[in-house]
Design a protein around this motif. Structure first.
Motif, PDB file in Angstrom:
ATOM      1  N   LEU A   1     -53.210  90.650 130.863  1.00 23.43           N
ATOM      2  CA  LEU A   1     -52.715  90.147 129.588  1.00 23.43           C
ATOM      3  C   LEU A   1     -51.392  89.411 129.790  1.00 23.43           C
ATOM      4  O   LEU A   1     -50.582  89.783 130.644  1.00 23.43           O
ATOM      5  N   ALA A   2     -51.197  88.357 129.024  1.00 21.82           N
ATOM      6  CA  ALA A   2     -49.928  87.626 129.088  1.00 21.82           C
ATOM      7  C   ALA A   2     -48.798  88.537 128.612  1.00 21.82           C
ATOM      8  O   ALA A   2     -48.966  89.299 127.654  1.00 21.82           O
ATOM      9  N   LYS A   3     -47.686  88.450 129.311  1.00 20.85           N
ATOM     10  CA  LYS A   3     -46.535  89.273 128.958  1.00 20.85           C
ATOM     11  C   LYS A   3     -45.958  88.814 127.630  1.00 20.85           C
ATOM     12  O   LYS A   3     -45.679  87.641 127.432  1.00 20.85           O
ATOM     13  N   GLN A   4     -45.830  89.759 126.711  1.00 20.93           N
ATOM     14  CA  GLN A   4     -45.290  89.400 125.409  1.00 20.93           C
ATOM     15  C   GLN A   4     -43.768  89.240 125.485  1.00 20.93           C
ATOM     16  O   GLN A   4     -43.087  89.974 126.184  1.00 20.93           O
ATOM     17  N   SER A   5     -43.264  88.262 124.748  1.00 20.44           N
ATOM     18  CA  SER A   5     -41.817  88.096 124.674  1.00 20.44           C
ATOM     19  C   SER A   5     -41.220  89.262 123.903  1.00 20.44           C
ATOM     20  O   SER A   5     -41.788  89.710 122.900  1.00 20.44           O
ATOM     21  N   PRO A   6     -40.087  89.767 124.359  1.00 24.27           N
ATOM     22  CA  PRO A   6     -39.459  90.876 123.629  1.00 24.27           C
ATOM     23  C   PRO A   6     -38.972  90.417 122.262  1.00 24.27           C
ATOM     24  O   PRO A   6     -38.599  89.256 122.075  1.00 24.27           O
ATOM     25  N   ARG A   7     -38.992  91.309 121.315  1.00 23.35           N
ATOM     26  CA  ARG A   7     -38.451  91.014 119.988  1.00 23.35           C
ATOM     27  C   ARG A   7     -36.946  91.268 120.039  1.00 23.35           C
ATOM     28  O   ARG A   7     -36.498  92.377 120.319  1.00 23.35           O
ATOM     29  N   VAL A   8     -36.184  90.214 119.754  1.00 25.04           N
ATOM     30  CA  VAL A   8     -34.728  90.236 119.907  1.00 25.04           C
ATOM     31  C   VAL A   8     -34.066  90.206 118.537  1.00 25.04           C
ATOM     32  O   VAL A   8     -34.532  89.511 117.624  1.00 25.04           O
ATOM     33  N   VAL A   9     -32.992  90.960 118.381  1.00 23.02           N
ATOM     34  CA  VAL A   9     -32.164  90.903 117.184  1.00 23.02           C
ATOM     35  C   VAL A   9     -30.712  90.707 117.607  1.00 23.02           C
ATOM     36  O   VAL A   9     -30.287  91.192 118.663  1.00 23.02           O
ATOM     37  N   ILE A  10     -29.971  89.959 116.799  1.00 17.20           N
ATOM     38  CA  ILE A  10     -28.555  89.698 117.049  1.00 17.20           C
ATOM     39  C   ILE A  10     -27.740  90.415 115.967  1.00 17.20           C
ATOM     40  O   ILE A  10     -28.068  90.328 114.783  1.00 17.20           O
TER      41      ILE A  10
ATOM     42  N   ASP B   1     -37.065  95.061 120.347  1.00 19.32           N
ATOM     43  CA  ASP B   1     -37.036  95.580 121.717  1.00 19.32           C
ATOM     44  C   ASP B   1     -35.649  95.462 122.336  1.00 19.32           C
ATOM     45  O   ASP B   1     -35.224  96.327 123.095  1.00 19.32           O
ATOM     46  N   ILE B   2     -34.963  94.358 122.023  1.00 20.16           N
ATOM     47  CA  ILE B   2     -33.637  94.110 122.595  1.00 20.16           C
ATOM     48  C   ILE B   2     -32.651  93.829 121.475  1.00 20.16           C
ATOM     49  O   ILE B   2     -32.879  92.954 120.632  1.00 20.16           O
ATOM     50  N   ILE B   3     -31.577  94.592 121.466  1.00 14.91           N
ATOM     51  CA  ILE B   3     -30.492  94.417 120.499  1.00 14.91           C
ATOM     52  C   ILE B   3     -29.332  93.741 121.227  1.00 14.91           C
ATOM     53  O   ILE B   3     -28.850  94.257 122.241  1.00 14.91           O
ATOM     54  N   ILE B   4     -28.904  92.585 120.735  1.00 15.92           N
ATOM     55  CA  ILE B   4     -27.726  91.925 121.285  1.00 15.92           C
ATOM     56  C   ILE B   4     -26.614  92.034 120.254  1.00 15.92           C
ATOM     57  O   ILE B   4     -26.690  91.434 119.179  1.00 15.92           O
ATOM     58  N   SER B   5     -25.602  92.814 120.563  1.00 11.58           N
ATOM     59  CA  SER B   5     -24.451  92.879 119.650  1.00 11.58           C
ATOM     60  C   SER B   5     -23.372  91.927 120.151  1.00 11.58           C
ATOM     61  O   SER B   5     -23.084  91.846 121.338  1.00 11.58           O
ATOM     62  N   SER B   6     -22.818  91.164 119.212  1.00  8.75           N
ATOM     63  CA  SER B   6     -21.690  90.277 119.487  1.00  8.75           C
ATOM     64  C   SER B   6     -20.485  90.972 118.889  1.00  8.75           C
ATOM     65  O   SER B   6     -20.321  91.006 117.668  1.00  8.75           O
ATOM     66  N   SER B   7     -19.628  91.537 119.742  1.00  9.48           N
ATOM     67  CA  SER B   7     -18.702  92.545 119.234  1.00  9.48           C
ATOM     68  C   SER B   7     -17.262  92.356 119.692  1.00  9.48           C
ATOM     69  O   SER B   7     -16.972  92.282 120.882  1.00  9.48           O
ATOM     70  N   SER B   8     -16.370  92.290 118.702  1.00  2.00           N
ATOM     71  CA  SER B   8     -14.947  92.540 118.950  1.00  2.00           C
ATOM     72  C   SER B   8     -14.497  93.666 118.035  1.00  2.00           C
ATOM     73  O   SER B   8     -13.327  94.024 118.003  1.00  2.00           O
ATOM     74  N   ALA B   9     -15.466  94.231 117.285  1.00  2.00           N
ATOM     75  CA  ALA B   9     -15.165  95.322 116.354  1.00  2.00           C
ATOM     76  C   ALA B   9     -16.321  96.328 116.365  1.00  2.00           C
ATOM     77  O   ALA B   9     -16.642  96.873 117.418  1.00  2.00           O
ATOM     78  N   GLU B  10     -16.982  96.517 115.218  1.00  2.00           N
ATOM     79  CA  GLU B  10     -17.900  97.658 115.085  1.00  2.00           C
ATOM     80  C   GLU B  10     -19.379  97.370 115.288  1.00  2.00           C
ATOM     81  O   GLU B  10     -20.197  98.284 115.190  1.00  2.00           O
ATOM     82  N   SER B  11     -19.773  96.145 115.563  1.00  2.00           N
ATOM     83  CA  SER B  11     -21.214  95.871 115.642  1.00  2.00           C
ATOM     84  C   SER B  11     -21.899  96.636 116.773  1.00  2.00           C
ATOM     85  O   SER B  11     -23.107  96.889 116.714  1.00  2.00           O
ATOM     86  N   LYS B  12     -21.140  97.035 117.794  1.00  2.00           N
ATOM     87  CA  LYS B  12     -21.742  97.818 118.870  1.00  2.00           C
ATOM     88  C   LYS B  12     -22.119  99.231 118.423  1.00  2.00           C
ATOM     89  O   LYS B  12     -22.731  99.997 119.181  1.00  2.00           O
ATOM     90  N   GLN B  13     -21.794  99.597 117.174  1.00  2.00           N
ATOM     91  CA  GLN B  13     -22.139 100.914 116.640  1.00  2.00           C
ATOM     92  C   GLN B  13     -23.626 101.040 116.288  1.00  2.00           C
ATOM     93  O   GLN B  13     -24.091 102.140 115.981  1.00  2.00           O
ATOM     94  N   VAL B  14     -24.372  99.941 116.330  1.00  2.00           N
ATOM     95  CA  VAL B  14     -25.806 100.037 116.007  1.00  2.00           C
ATOM     96  C   VAL B  14     -26.490 101.012 116.957  1.00  2.00           C
ATOM     97  O   VAL B  14     -26.094 101.147 118.111  1.00  2.00           O
ATOM     98  N   LYS B  15     -27.511 101.666 116.440  1.00  2.00           N
ATOM     99  CA  LYS B  15     -28.163 102.714 117.215  1.00  2.00           C
ATOM    100  C   LYS B  15     -29.571 102.307 117.647  1.00  2.00           C
ATOM    101  O   LYS B  15     -30.307 101.679 116.876  1.00  2.00           O
ATOM    102  N   LYS B  16     -29.910 102.690 118.880  1.00  2.00           N
ATOM    103  CA  LYS B  16     -31.305 102.578 119.316  1.00  2.00           C
ATOM    104  C   LYS B  16     -32.083 103.721 118.657  1.00  2.00           C
ATOM    105  O   LYS B  16     -31.597 104.854 118.609  1.00  2.00           O
ATOM    106  N   THR B  17     -33.268 103.405 118.176  1.00  2.00           N
ATOM    107  CA  THR B  17     -34.012 104.399 117.404  1.00  2.00           C
ATOM    108  C   THR B  17     -35.353 104.767 118.011  1.00  2.00           C
ATOM    109  O   THR B  17     -36.097 105.555 117.427  1.00  2.00           O
TER     110      THR B  17
END
Length: 382
Positions: free
Chosen positions: A10-19, A100-116
């Motif tokens: 099967l073709a490799k699926q692209s990961p679902r990315v969120v910013i 699948d992949i969380i990209i946080s752009s952070s100089s403050a609190e965005s890195k607080q997001v949680k993997k679930t």
């Protein structure tokens, strides 16, 4: 004929990315990083604590999703920077389980997001560990940059910062991959979070600029007019030397800067209280030089100045060391004093900087290189 039991891979699926970004309420270098991340991953939605679309036209047609803080009454929402713990809770409550992949752009609190769920990867593009908790606490305690409300912030900082530092450190430990925007930030990530990182410099649209061969007789100072940017040093040095200086931007220090400025200094803002891109582009394309007195995490405008053919006169700490070669692409000075800036301007006046050479030096920060490097990291973890 192929074996009937053989399977077609099967073709490799692209990961679902969120910013995920701290807030979208004013344009700056970090917001341009978010736009470049979205260009790399155009199907990725962008989550943020609060959003002011009227100030962010570049984000107008993108999929922007906000936290519950966006539902607060507008006058309270505009004061969100006073309530960092609310942002911590708001980011922690986000449900990002579909990605699948969380990209946080952070100089403050965005890195607080949680993997679930298992298998999720959190990649943090770190503009800096939070300055007012870690690297620059004492400077912010002395002058938080909130104008008339400084007294309140000064009282509150020793009470609220210790618990916020613990929360920030804990969030950093859950990040899988750190990307630092400069060598300086890489050092801070190691010092404060105990984590390794890869340096990928922020993207710069160098093609936006067209350097004039014959330069005008003015210097430029640019940025948010808040205490740590030290634009007062550029103004006082220009006063002392009697050189022409154009100052772009706004902030809590604006009135103070206007009051101290002499007749050779002009101030420019647009209807949002900041400097318009067109005005800044034109100014840098023709400027004799760009004065950058701040200790910045990176300092994108330094690269923009080089792309416009303007040498950079910069305080020789922080991100400037990744950008400016002393005597080649600008002049570095060692102390944040008027006298140091004056001497640096005098050295620049005696140095022959070629606009074409400066532009070539800026190309190593081109947006295309940023996107290529970010995609490679995502592919490595897909």
């Amino acid at each position: 004929m192929p074996n009937s039991n053989s399977q077609i891979p099967l073709a490799k699926q692209s990961p679902r990315v969120v910013i995920v970004h701290d807030w979208l309420t004013n344009m700056g270098g970090a917001e341009n990083v978010v736009l470049a991340l979205h260009e790399a991953f155009p199907s990725a939605p962008i989550y943020t604590s609060t959003y002011m679309p009227e100030k962010m036209p570049a984000f107008q047609n993108l999929d922007i999703r906000t936290t519950y803080l966006q539902k607060l009454p507008k006058p309270i929402r505009k004061l969100h920077k006073f309530f960092p713990m609310l942002r911590v809770k708001a980011f922690q409550k986000l449900d990002l389980s579909e990605f699948d992949i969380i990209i946080s752009s952070s100089s403050a609190e965005s890195k607080q997001v949680k993997k679930t769920r298992p298998g999720q990867i959190h990649i943090c593009y770190c503009h800096t560990p939070i300055r007012y908790y870690w690297s620059h606490y004492n400077e912010y305690r002395k002058d938080p940059g909130f104008g008339k409300l400084n007294w309140l912030v000064k009282l509150a900082m020793p009470i609220i910062v210790p618990s916020l530092k613990r929360a920030d450190y804990k969030a950093a430990q859950a990040v899988d991959v750190f990307i630092a925007n400069s060598s300086e930030v890489q050092k801070r990530i190691k010092k404060y979070y105990g984590k390794s990182s890869t340096v990928i410099h922020p993207p710069v649209d160098v093609n936006r600029f067209t350097p004039a061969r014959e330069r005008s007789d003015y210097y430029v100072a640019l940025g948010r007019q808040v205490p740590y940017k030290r634009i007062d040093l550029a103004v006082s040095a220009a006063n002392k030397l009697g050189v022409n200086l154009k100052v772009y931007g706004n902030g809590s220090e604006h009135e103070k800067l206007v009051e101290m400025a002499g007749p050779t200094i002009e101030f420019f803002t647009d209807r949002f209280g900041d400097a318009s891109d067109d005005a800044v582009t034109e100014a840098l394309n023709n400027a004799k030089g760009y004065i950058f007195p701040a200790e910045e995490d990176f300092g994108i405008v330094q690269v923009e100045a080089l792309a416009a053919g303007a040498p950079v006169i910069a305080f020789g700490k922080g991100g400037a060391l990744d950008i400016v070669q002393d005597g080649e692409s600008g002049i570095l000075f060692d102390e944040q004093t008027t006298e140091s800036v004056v001497e640096a301007i005098k050295k620049a006046e005696l140095t022959n900087f070629l606009p074409g050479t400066l532009r070539r030096k800026a190309r190593r920060f081109d947006k295309g290189l940023f996107i290529t490097k970010i995609k490679k990291i995502i592919n490595d973890y897909s």
